[in-house]
Design a protein around this motif. Structure first.
Motif, PDB file in Angstrom:
ATOM      1  N   UNK A 164      12.261  12.019  21.944  1.00 42.37           N
ATOM      2  CA  UNK A 164      13.397  12.851  22.368  1.00 42.37           C
ATOM      3  C   UNK A 164      12.932  13.986  23.275  1.00 42.37           C
ATOM      4  N   UNK A 165      11.762  14.530  22.995  1.00 46.44           N
ATOM      5  CA  UNK A 165      11.246  15.623  23.827  1.00 46.44           C
ATOM      6  C   UNK A 165      10.951  15.142  25.243  1.00 46.44           C
ATOM      7  N   UNK A 166      10.327  13.981  25.375  1.00 46.54           N
ATOM      8  CA  UNK A 166      10.033  13.450  26.705  1.00 46.54           C
ATOM      9  C   UNK A 166      11.330  13.081  27.431  1.00 46.54           C
ATOM     10  N   UNK A 167      12.297  12.528  26.686  1.00 45.67           N
ATOM     11  CA  UNK A 167      13.582  12.179  27.295  1.00 45.67           C
ATOM     12  C   UNK A 167      14.282  13.426  27.829  1.00 45.67           C
ATOM     13  N   UNK A 168      14.111  14.541  27.132  1.00 42.47           N
ATOM     14  CA  UNK A 168      14.769  15.773  27.558  1.00 42.47           C
ATOM     15  C   UNK A 168      14.061  16.430  28.737  1.00 42.47           C
TER      16      UNK A 168
END
Length: 314
Positions: free
Chosen positions: A10-14
Protein backbone atom coordinates in the motif's frame (compact mmCIF):
# COMPACT_ATOMS: atom_id res chain seq x y z
CA UNK A 1 1.63 -13.17 3.07
CA UNK A 2 1.59 -10.94 6.13
CA UNK A 3 -0.20 -7.75 7.13
CA UNK A 4 3.18 -5.99 7.15
CA UNK A 5 3.85 -7.04 3.56
CA UNK A 6 0.45 -5.71 2.53
CA UNK A 7 1.20 -2.42 4.30
CA UNK A 8 4.41 -2.14 2.27
CA UNK A 9 2.44 -2.77 -0.94
CA UNK A 10 0.00 0.00 0.00
CA UNK A 11 2.87 2.38 0.74
CA UNK A 12 4.46 1.85 -2.68
CA UNK A 13 1.05 2.16 -4.36
CA UNK A 14 0.56 5.49 -2.62
CA UNK A 15 3.99 7.06 -3.05
CA UNK A 16 4.91 5.36 -6.38
CA UNK A 17 8.49 5.16 -5.21
CA UNK A 18 10.21 2.37 -3.26
CA UNK A 19 12.66 4.66 -1.45
CA UNK A 20 9.96 7.09 -0.29
CA UNK A 21 7.61 4.24 0.65
CA UNK A 22 10.38 2.68 2.77
CA UNK A 23 11.05 6.01 4.47
CA UNK A 24 7.36 6.47 5.29
CA UNK A 25 7.18 2.86 6.53
CA UNK A 26 10.27 3.32 8.74
CA UNK A 27 12.21 0.46 7.12
CA UNK A 28 15.16 0.30 4.77
CA UNK A 29 14.48 0.29 1.06
CA UNK A 30 16.09 -3.19 0.53
CA UNK A 31 13.86 -4.64 3.28
CA UNK A 32 10.70 -3.20 1.75
CA UNK A 33 11.67 -4.31 -1.77
CA UNK A 34 12.49 -7.82 -0.58
CA UNK A 35 9.16 -8.21 1.22
CA UNK A 36 7.19 -7.02 -1.81
CA UNK A 37 9.17 -9.37 -4.03
CA UNK A 38 8.29 -12.24 -1.67
CA UNK A 39 4.57 -11.54 -1.89
CA UNK A 40 4.80 -11.27 -5.69
CA UNK A 41 6.60 -14.62 -5.83
CA UNK A 42 4.00 -16.20 -3.55
CA UNK A 43 1.15 -14.93 -5.71
CA UNK A 44 2.94 -15.58 -9.00
CA UNK A 45 2.15 -12.11 -10.37
CA UNK A 46 3.75 -8.69 -10.59
CA UNK A 47 1.98 -6.07 -8.49
CA UNK A 48 4.08 -3.16 -9.77
CA UNK A 49 5.38 -2.24 -13.21
CA UNK A 50 8.89 -1.14 -12.28
CA UNK A 51 9.73 -0.09 -15.85
CA UNK A 52 7.46 2.96 -15.51
CA UNK A 53 8.53 6.21 -13.86
CA UNK A 54 6.89 6.78 -11.48
CA UNK A 55 6.16 3.15 -10.61
CA UNK A 56 2.70 2.02 -11.71
CA UNK A 57 0.37 -0.74 -10.59
CA UNK A 58 -0.21 -3.59 -13.02
CA UNK A 59 -3.88 -4.36 -13.81
CA UNK A 60 -3.92 -7.23 -11.32
CA UNK A 61 -1.92 -5.08 -8.91
CA UNK A 62 -4.76 -2.56 -8.82
CA UNK A 63 -7.16 -5.27 -7.71
CA UNK A 64 -4.69 -6.57 -5.12
CA UNK A 65 -4.23 -3.08 -3.66
CA UNK A 66 -7.99 -2.56 -3.29
CA UNK A 67 -8.28 -5.86 -1.42
CA UNK A 68 -5.17 -5.11 0.64
CA UNK A 69 -6.75 -1.86 1.85
CA UNK A 70 -9.73 -3.81 3.19
CA UNK A 71 -7.53 -6.44 4.84
CA UNK A 72 -5.25 -3.90 6.55
CA UNK A 73 -8.21 -1.86 7.79
CA UNK A 74 -10.03 -4.92 9.08
CA UNK A 75 -6.88 -6.21 10.81
CA UNK A 76 -6.87 -3.03 12.86
CA UNK A 77 -10.32 -3.89 14.12
CA UNK A 78 -8.88 -6.69 16.29
CA UNK A 79 -7.02 -4.24 18.54
CA UNK A 80 -10.08 -1.99 18.41
CA UNK A 81 -12.27 -4.82 19.74
CA UNK A 82 -9.80 -5.57 22.54
CA UNK A 83 -9.54 -1.90 23.51
CA UNK A 84 -13.31 -1.56 23.71
CA UNK A 85 -13.60 -4.78 25.73
CA UNK A 86 -11.06 -3.43 28.22
CA UNK A 87 -12.76 -0.04 28.29
CA UNK A 88 -9.54 1.56 27.05
CA UNK A 89 -10.01 4.85 25.21
CA UNK A 90 -6.60 5.89 24.02
CA UNK A 91 -3.93 5.73 21.34
CA UNK A 92 -3.38 7.81 18.22
CA UNK A 93 -6.45 9.28 16.53
CA UNK A 94 -5.99 11.19 13.27
CA UNK A 95 -8.59 13.81 12.45
CA UNK A 96 -8.86 16.29 9.59
CA UNK A 97 -10.72 19.60 9.86
CA UNK A 98 -11.51 22.04 7.03
CA UNK A 99 -9.92 25.53 7.28
CA UNK A 100 -13.19 27.44 7.76
CA UNK A 101 -14.09 25.31 10.81
CA UNK A 102 -10.69 24.72 12.44
CA UNK A 103 -10.04 28.20 13.96
CA UNK A 104 -13.43 28.52 15.64
CA UNK A 105 -14.46 24.98 16.60
CA UNK A 106 -11.10 23.52 17.67
CA UNK A 107 -10.50 25.97 20.56
CA UNK A 108 -14.04 25.29 21.79
CA UNK A 109 -13.64 21.55 22.32
CA UNK A 110 -9.93 20.60 22.32
CA UNK A 111 -9.13 21.46 25.94
CA UNK A 112 -12.25 19.67 27.23
CA UNK A 113 -11.49 16.61 25.14
CA UNK A 114 -7.84 16.17 26.13
CA UNK A 115 -8.73 16.60 29.81
CA UNK A 116 -11.52 14.04 29.60
CA UNK A 117 -9.52 11.56 27.50
CA UNK A 118 -5.84 12.08 28.38
CA UNK A 119 -4.78 8.73 26.85
CA UNK A 120 -5.90 9.73 23.36
CA UNK A 121 -3.23 11.36 21.22
CA UNK A 122 -5.16 13.57 18.79
CA UNK A 123 -3.28 14.17 15.53
CA UNK A 124 -5.07 17.12 13.91
CA UNK A 125 -4.56 18.23 10.32
CA UNK A 126 -6.11 21.17 8.48
CA UNK A 127 -7.27 19.93 5.07
CA UNK A 128 -9.70 20.95 2.37
CA UNK A 129 -12.77 18.79 1.78
CA UNK A 130 -11.39 16.85 -1.19
CA UNK A 131 -8.20 15.93 0.68
CA UNK A 132 -10.33 14.81 3.65
CA UNK A 133 -12.43 12.53 1.44
CA UNK A 134 -9.32 10.96 -0.11
CA UNK A 135 -7.55 10.44 3.23
CA UNK A 136 -10.62 8.95 4.89
CA UNK A 137 -11.04 6.46 2.04
CA UNK A 138 -7.36 5.51 2.09
CA UNK A 139 -7.33 5.04 5.88
CA UNK A 140 -4.94 7.96 6.52
CA UNK A 141 -7.56 9.67 8.72
CA UNK A 142 -9.74 8.13 11.42
CA UNK A 143 -12.35 10.88 11.17
CA UNK A 144 -12.89 14.44 9.98
CA UNK A 145 -15.02 17.51 10.59
CA UNK A 146 -16.39 19.25 7.50
CA UNK A 147 -19.47 20.78 5.93
CA UNK A 148 -21.91 18.17 4.67
CA UNK A 149 -23.68 16.41 3.00
CA UNK A 150 -20.87 15.13 0.79
CA UNK A 151 -22.80 12.42 -1.09
CA UNK A 152 -19.98 9.90 -0.63
CA UNK A 153 -21.25 6.31 -0.44
CA UNK A 154 -18.24 5.02 1.52
CA UNK A 155 -18.45 7.69 4.22
CA UNK A 156 -20.81 8.15 7.14
CA UNK A 157 -21.78 11.50 8.67
CA UNK A 158 -22.84 12.41 12.23
CA UNK A 159 -24.39 15.89 12.19
CA UNK A 160 -22.87 18.04 14.94
CA UNK A 161 -24.64 21.37 14.38
CA UNK A 162 -26.08 23.78 11.82
CA UNK A 163 -24.17 27.02 11.36
CA UNK A 164 -25.94 29.96 9.69
CA UNK A 165 -24.33 32.26 7.16
CA UNK A 166 -24.06 35.86 8.40
CA UNK A 167 -23.45 38.86 6.15
CA UNK A 168 -20.74 41.39 6.98
CA UNK A 169 -21.90 44.68 5.45
CA UNK A 170 -20.03 47.99 5.89
CA UNK A 171 -22.01 51.16 6.63
CA UNK A 172 -21.65 52.61 3.12
CA UNK A 173 -23.43 49.62 1.54
CA UNK A 174 -27.17 49.98 0.86
CA UNK A 175 -27.91 46.66 2.60
CA UNK A 176 -26.62 48.05 5.90
CA UNK A 177 -29.94 49.85 6.29
CA UNK A 178 -31.78 46.53 6.57
CA UNK A 179 -32.15 44.76 9.91
CA UNK A 180 -32.61 41.36 8.21
CA UNK A 181 -31.65 40.35 4.69
CA UNK A 182 -32.71 37.71 2.17
CA UNK A 183 -30.57 35.75 -0.33
CA UNK A 184 -32.30 37.70 -3.11
CA UNK A 185 -30.78 40.90 -1.73
CA UNK A 186 -27.27 39.70 -2.55
CA UNK A 187 -25.32 40.38 -5.73
CA UNK A 188 -22.79 37.63 -6.31
CA UNK A 189 -20.22 39.97 -7.89
CA UNK A 190 -20.36 42.22 -4.83
CA UNK A 191 -19.47 39.37 -2.47
CA UNK A 192 -15.83 38.87 -1.51
CA UNK A 193 -15.16 35.13 -1.66
CA UNK A 194 -12.53 32.76 -0.35
CA UNK A 195 -10.27 31.18 -2.96
CA UNK A 196 -11.23 28.05 -4.90
CA UNK A 197 -11.04 24.83 -2.92
CA UNK A 198 -12.97 26.15 0.07
CA UNK A 199 -16.39 24.54 0.47
CA UNK A 200 -17.64 27.70 2.24
CA UNK A 201 -17.00 29.54 -1.03
CA UNK A 202 -19.00 26.90 -2.92
CA UNK A 203 -21.80 27.22 -0.38
CA UNK A 204 -22.03 30.97 -0.97
CA UNK A 205 -22.07 30.48 -4.74
CA UNK A 206 -24.83 27.88 -4.34
CA UNK A 207 -26.77 30.30 -2.13
CA UNK A 208 -26.50 32.99 -4.82
CA UNK A 209 -26.87 30.79 -7.89
CA UNK A 210 -30.11 32.41 -9.04
CA UNK A 211 -28.69 35.92 -8.90
CA UNK A 212 -27.68 37.82 -12.03
CA UNK A 213 -23.95 38.09 -12.61
CA UNK A 214 -24.03 40.75 -15.33
CA UNK A 215 -22.09 43.23 -13.24
CA UNK A 216 -18.35 42.48 -13.30
CA UNK A 217 -15.94 43.38 -10.52
CA UNK A 218 -12.79 45.22 -11.64
CA UNK A 219 -10.47 43.13 -9.47
CA UNK A 220 -9.99 39.49 -8.52
CA UNK A 221 -8.63 38.17 -5.24
CA UNK A 222 -7.82 34.72 -3.88
CA UNK A 223 -7.52 34.50 -0.11
CA UNK A 224 -8.11 31.83 2.50
CA UNK A 225 -8.67 34.38 5.26
CA UNK A 226 -11.97 35.75 6.56
CA UNK A 227 -9.97 38.56 8.18
CA UNK A 228 -8.76 39.68 4.75
CA UNK A 229 -12.33 39.64 3.42
CA UNK A 230 -13.51 41.77 6.37
CA UNK A 231 -10.76 44.36 5.86
CA UNK A 232 -11.52 44.61 2.14
CA UNK A 233 -15.21 45.05 2.90
CA UNK A 234 -14.34 47.87 5.31
CA UNK A 235 -12.44 49.52 2.45
CA UNK A 236 -15.68 49.63 0.47
CA UNK A 237 -14.73 46.84 -1.94
CA UNK A 238 -17.83 44.74 -1.31
CA UNK A 239 -19.47 42.62 1.36
CA UNK A 240 -18.65 39.15 2.62
CA UNK A 241 -20.41 36.23 4.29
CA UNK A 242 -19.10 34.59 7.44
CA UNK A 243 -19.95 31.38 9.31
CA UNK A 244 -21.80 32.24 12.54
CA UNK A 245 -19.14 30.97 14.96
CA UNK A 246 -16.56 33.22 13.31
CA UNK A 247 -18.68 36.28 14.17
CA UNK A 248 -18.47 35.60 17.91
CA UNK A 249 -14.85 36.81 18.07
CA UNK A 250 -15.41 40.08 16.19
CA UNK A 251 -15.01 43.41 17.91
CA UNK A 252 -18.13 45.25 19.00
CA UNK A 253 -17.57 47.74 16.19
CA UNK A 254 -17.45 44.99 13.57
CA UNK A 255 -20.39 43.09 15.06
CA UNK A 256 -22.50 46.18 14.37
CA UNK A 257 -21.91 45.54 10.65
CA UNK A 258 -23.38 42.02 10.77
CA UNK A 259 -26.75 41.30 9.20
CA UNK A 260 -28.58 38.03 9.77
CA UNK A 261 -30.80 36.39 7.20
CA UNK A 262 -34.54 36.00 7.53
CA UNK A 263 -35.74 32.54 8.53
CA UNK A 264 -35.22 29.93 7.35
CA UNK A 265 -31.63 31.07 7.68
CA UNK A 266 -29.23 29.69 5.05
CA UNK A 267 -26.74 27.53 6.92
CA UNK A 268 -24.08 24.92 6.53
CA UNK A 269 -24.38 21.52 8.13
CA UNK A 270 -21.23 20.56 10.06
CA UNK A 271 -20.64 16.85 10.63
CA UNK A 272 -18.21 14.33 12.02
CA UNK A 273 -17.27 12.10 9.08
CA UNK A 274 -15.72 8.65 9.04
CA UNK A 275 -15.48 5.56 6.84
CA UNK A 276 -18.25 2.96 6.70
CA UNK A 277 -15.88 0.37 8.15
CA UNK A 278 -14.49 2.84 10.67
CA UNK A 279 -12.25 1.64 13.45
CA UNK A 280 -12.13 3.34 16.85
CA UNK A 281 -15.86 3.96 16.95
CA UNK A 282 -15.65 4.42 20.72
CA UNK A 283 -13.29 7.38 20.15
CA UNK A 284 -15.49 8.78 17.38
CA UNK A 285 -18.47 8.65 19.73
CA UNK A 286 -16.46 10.28 22.53
CA UNK A 287 -15.48 13.07 20.15
CA UNK A 288 -19.07 13.54 19.01
CA UNK A 289 -20.34 13.83 22.58
CA UNK A 290 -17.72 16.38 23.61
CA UNK A 291 -18.22 18.58 20.54
CA UNK A 292 -22.02 18.38 20.75
CA UNK A 293 -21.81 19.41 24.41
CA UNK A 294 -19.70 22.51 23.85
CA UNK A 295 -21.47 23.82 20.73
CA UNK A 296 -24.97 23.32 22.11
CA UNK A 297 -24.80 26.62 23.96
CA UNK A 298 -23.24 28.56 21.08
CA UNK A 299 -25.40 27.25 18.22
CA UNK A 300 -29.12 27.33 18.96
CA UNK A 301 -30.52 27.74 15.44
CA UNK A 302 -33.18 25.28 14.27
CA UNK A 303 -35.14 26.96 11.48
CA UNK A 304 -32.45 26.76 8.81
CA UNK A 305 -32.07 25.85 5.15
CA UNK A 306 -29.03 23.68 4.48
CA UNK A 307 -26.83 24.97 1.66
CA UNK A 308 -24.78 22.30 -0.10
CA UNK A 309 -20.98 22.57 0.26
CA UNK A 310 -20.52 20.80 -3.10
CA UNK A 311 -19.71 22.82 -6.23
CA UNK A 312 -22.67 23.60 -8.50
CA UNK A 313 -25.29 22.26 -6.08
CA UNK A 314 -28.34 24.01 -4.66
Amino acid sequence: MTITQLQYVLAVAEYKNFTLAAEKSFVTQPTLSMQIQKIEEELGVLIFDRSKKPIQLTPVGQQIVEQAKNIVLESGRIKDIVDQQKGFIGGDFKIGIIPTIMPTLLPMFLNNFVKKYPKINLIIEELNTQAIIEKLKSGHLDAAIAATPLDEERLKEFVLYYEPFVAYIPEQNKLSRKSLIKPEDLEINEILLLRDGHCFRDGIINLCNTISTDKKANFQIESGSFETMIKLADEGLGITLLPYLHTLDLSERNRAKLRHFEEPKPARQVSLIFGQTALKMHIIEALRQVISGVVRGAIAFQNVEIISPLPNKK
